[in-house]
Structures are given as C-alpha cells and as structure tokens.
Design a protein around this motif. Structure first.
Motif, PDB file in Angstrom:
ATOM      1  N   ASP A 199       4.708  14.578  -0.440  1.00 26.55           N
ATOM      2  CA  ASP A 199       4.376  13.414  -1.264  1.00 26.55           C
ATOM      3  C   ASP A 199       3.434  12.448  -0.552  1.00 26.55           C
ATOM      4  O   ASP A 199       2.701  11.703  -1.200  1.00 26.55           O
ATOM      5  N   ASN A 200       3.439  12.459   0.771  1.00 22.67           N
ATOM      6  CA  ASN A 200       2.598  11.538   1.536  1.00 22.67           C
ATOM      7  C   ASN A 200       1.298  12.176   2.014  1.00 22.67           C
ATOM      8  O   ASN A 200       0.577  11.580   2.818  1.00 22.67           O
ATOM      9  N   LEU A 201       1.012  13.368   1.534  1.00 19.36           N
ATOM     10  CA  LEU A 201      -0.232  14.031   1.926  1.00 19.36           C
ATOM     11  C   LEU A 201      -1.426  13.466   1.166  1.00 19.36           C
ATOM     12  O   LEU A 201      -1.330  13.161  -0.018  1.00 19.36           O
ATOM     13  N   ASP A 202      -2.520  13.378   1.856  1.00 18.51           N
ATOM     14  CA  ASP A 202      -3.806  13.021   1.258  1.00 18.51           C
ATOM     15  C   ASP A 202      -4.433  14.342   0.805  1.00 18.51           C
ATOM     16  O   ASP A 202      -5.296  14.908   1.466  1.00 18.51           O
ATOM     17  N   VAL A 203      -3.970  14.831  -0.335  1.00 17.30           N
ATOM     18  CA  VAL A 203      -4.321  16.173  -0.812  1.00 17.30           C
ATOM     19  C   VAL A 203      -5.821  16.323  -1.046  1.00 17.30           C
ATOM     20  O   VAL A 203      -6.419  17.340  -0.683  1.00 17.30           O
ATOM     21  N   GLU A 204      -6.436  15.327  -1.640  1.00 19.41           N
ATOM     22  CA  GLU A 204      -7.869  15.412  -1.952  1.00 19.41           C
ATOM     23  C   GLU A 204      -8.700  15.661  -0.686  1.00 19.41           C
ATOM     24  O   GLU A 204      -9.543  16.567  -0.642  1.00 19.41           O
ATOM     25  N   THR A 221      -1.401  14.149   9.052  1.00 19.66           N
ATOM     26  CA  THR A 221      -1.371  15.198   8.033  1.00 19.66           C
ATOM     27  C   THR A 221      -0.569  16.391   8.535  1.00 19.66           C
ATOM     28  O   THR A 221       0.275  16.938   7.802  1.00 19.66           O
ATOM     29  N   VAL A 222      -0.794  16.802   9.766  1.00 22.24           N
ATOM     30  CA  VAL A 222      -0.039  17.907  10.356  1.00 22.24           C
ATOM     31  C   VAL A 222       1.443  17.553  10.409  1.00 22.24           C
ATOM     32  O   VAL A 222       2.307  18.380  10.078  1.00 22.24           O
ATOM     33  N   ALA A 223       1.754  16.326  10.801  1.00 21.36           N
ATOM     34  CA  ALA A 223       3.157  15.900  10.865  1.00 21.36           C
ATOM     35  C   ALA A 223       3.810  15.955   9.487  1.00 21.36           C
ATOM     36  O   ALA A 223       4.946  16.426   9.338  1.00 21.36           O
ATOM     37  N   HIS A 224       3.091  15.490   8.456  1.00 22.35           N
ATOM     38  CA  HIS A 224       3.618  15.539   7.088  1.00 22.35           C
ATOM     39  C   HIS A 224       3.836  16.986   6.641  1.00 22.35           C
ATOM     40  O   HIS A 224       4.850  17.305   6.021  1.00 22.35           O
ATOM     41  N   LEU A 225       2.891  17.861   6.952  1.00 25.15           N
ATOM     42  CA  LEU A 225       3.020  19.271   6.572  1.00 25.15           C
ATOM     43  C   LEU A 225       4.209  19.925   7.264  1.00 25.15           C
ATOM     44  O   LEU A 225       5.002  20.632   6.635  1.00 25.15           O
ATOM     45  N   LYS A 226       4.365  19.677   8.563  1.00 28.22           N
ATOM     46  CA  LYS A 226       5.480  20.261   9.324  1.00 28.22           C
ATOM     47  C   LYS A 226       6.822  19.768   8.815  1.00 28.22           C
ATOM     48  O   LYS A 226       7.804  20.513   8.798  1.00 28.22           O
ATOM     49  N   ALA A 227       6.860  18.509   8.398  1.00 25.20           N
ATOM     50  CA  ALA A 227       8.115  17.912   7.919  1.00 25.20           C
ATOM     51  C   ALA A 227       8.384  18.246   6.453  1.00 25.20           C
ATOM     52  O   ALA A 227       9.445  17.913   5.925  1.00 25.20           O
ATOM     53  N   GLY A 228       7.427  18.892   5.792  1.00 27.58           N
ATOM     54  CA  GLY A 228       7.591  19.168   4.364  1.00 27.58           C
ATOM     55  C   GLY A 228       7.474  17.910   3.520  1.00 27.58           C
ATOM     56  O   GLY A 228       7.948  17.862   2.388  1.00 27.58           O
ATOM     57  N   ASN A 229       6.856  16.900   4.058  1.00 30.97           N
ATOM     58  CA  ASN A 229       6.695  15.614   3.399  1.00 30.97           C
ATOM     59  C   ASN A 229       5.402  15.630   2.577  1.00 30.97           C
ATOM     60  O   ASN A 229       4.426  14.963   2.890  1.00 30.97           O
ATOM     61  N   MET A 246       0.852  -1.177   0.000  1.00 31.84           N
ATOM     62  CA  MET A 246       0.000   0.000   0.000  1.00 31.84           C
ATOM     63  C   MET A 246       0.898   1.240   0.000  1.00 31.84           C
ATOM     64  O   MET A 246       1.797   1.362   0.817  1.00 31.84           O
ATOM     65  N   THR A 247       0.643   2.157  -0.915  1.00 38.48           N
ATOM     66  CA  THR A 247       1.441   3.381  -0.995  1.00 38.48           C
ATOM     67  C   THR A 247       1.108   4.277   0.196  1.00 38.48           C
ATOM     68  O   THR A 247       0.001   4.231   0.736  1.00 38.48           O
ATOM     69  N   PRO A 248       2.081   5.134   0.618  1.00 43.45           N
ATOM     70  CA  PRO A 248       1.837   6.002   1.772  1.00 43.45           C
ATOM     71  C   PRO A 248       0.607   6.896   1.605  1.00 43.45           C
ATOM     72  O   PRO A 248      -0.157   7.092   2.541  1.00 43.45           O
ATOM     73  N   CYS A 249       0.389   7.436   0.412  1.00 42.02           N
ATOM     74  CA  CYS A 249      -0.757   8.313   0.192  1.00 42.02           C
ATOM     75  C   CYS A 249      -2.070   7.534   0.290  1.00 42.02           C
ATOM     76  O   CYS A 249      -3.039   8.012   0.856  1.00 42.02           O
TER      77      CYS A 249
END
Length: 163
Positions: A32-37, A22-30, A1-4
């Motif tokens: 690619d793993n955001l659930d953008v939709e 999501t907050v952790a990904h945003l803070k880390a600048g990560n 399963m892909t991270p996203c």
C-alpha cells in the motif's frame, strides 16, 4: 501527507533513499505504501538500459574488429590494446546474454546496425574510401563473439554473412 505521496515526493528529491524505502516496503509486503507509478517506470528503464548496453558493446566490438582488419597504419602500435578491448567487449556481451538470455534475439537483430554504425565511424577515423569496408559484415555475430576468432579469418569462409 499520505505514505504513498511521501514516497512519490522522495523519488524526486532523494532517489537513493527512495530505492531503499521501496525495497524495504517490498520485502515487508507493504504494498500500500509503494510508489507504483515510479516503480514501474524504473523497472521498464532497466530493460532499456540493458538493450542500450548490449548495443553499445556490439558497436564497440565491431569497431575494434574493423580497426584490426583495416587500420594498417595504427595496427603495429595498437594491436595489443585493441585485442584487450575486443576481449573486454566480448566478455561484457557474454555476461549480459548470460544474465538475460531473452536479449539474444535483440542482439542478433542489432548486430547489422551496430556493424554499419561502426563502419561509418571507422571510415571517418581512418579516412578510407567507403568501398574499402563492406556495408555488410564479412563475419557473423557468432564469429565476432568467439574469443578465438579474429577478423582476417572471415576472408575465406563467410564473405557477406550477417547472422
């Protein structure tokens, strides 16, 4: 399963954990793993929630101002409680507009609608004839939000004003 895909699934199964990740990904600048939709959907819903809250507080404020002015049989018993509620609604509206000044035009546009819905509710609750409470408010939104103003003050100075 892909991270996203994992975060998209998490959104449906554990919303709070999805928020934390999501907050952790945003803070880390990560990014690619955001659930953008789903992130976009959540941000859009925040704006809708603010508008709904503002409209609700305007409606309740108008309702209580109308109670003070027109519900004579209950005024003696409920006066202090109504004043407290009016103060609370004014404060909540002020806080929303302080946090989001761009909602000021929405508030002005929604004021007449909130007044008319409040009027309709009050006519039912009090059992008055529709001609007793005017369809157009006898006070402006700025007066309704003024912590020193009460509805009987509008009788002499702002009959029929909406803005």
């Amino acid at each position: 399963m892909t991270p996203c895909l994992k975060t998209q699934l998490l959104y449906e199964t554990d919303y709070y954990l999805w928020l934390k990740e999501t907050v952790a990904h945003l803070k880390a600048g990560n990014f690619d793993n955001l659930d953008v939709e789903n992130l976009i959907e959540e941000i859009e819903s925040l704006g809708r929630s603010e508008k709904r809250a503002l409209f609700s507080y305007l409606l309740r404020l108008c309702e209580h101002l109308l109670k003070l002015k027109y519900w004579e049989t209950e005024r003696q018993y409920c006066y202090r409680g109504w004043l407290l509620e009016i103060s609370h609604f004014r404060l909540e509206i002020a806080l929303i507009l302080q946090d989001s000044p761009s909602l000021q035009p929405f508030a002005k546009a929604a004021f007449l609608d909130s007044y008319q819905k409040s009027r309709k509710n009050m006519l039912k609750a009090i059992g008055l004839s529709p001609d007793v409470i005017p369809e157009v408010p006898a006070f402006r939104m700025e007066e309704a939000l003024d912590e020193e103003w009460l509805p009987w003050q509008s009788d002499a100075n702002s009959e029929g004003s909406v803005s």
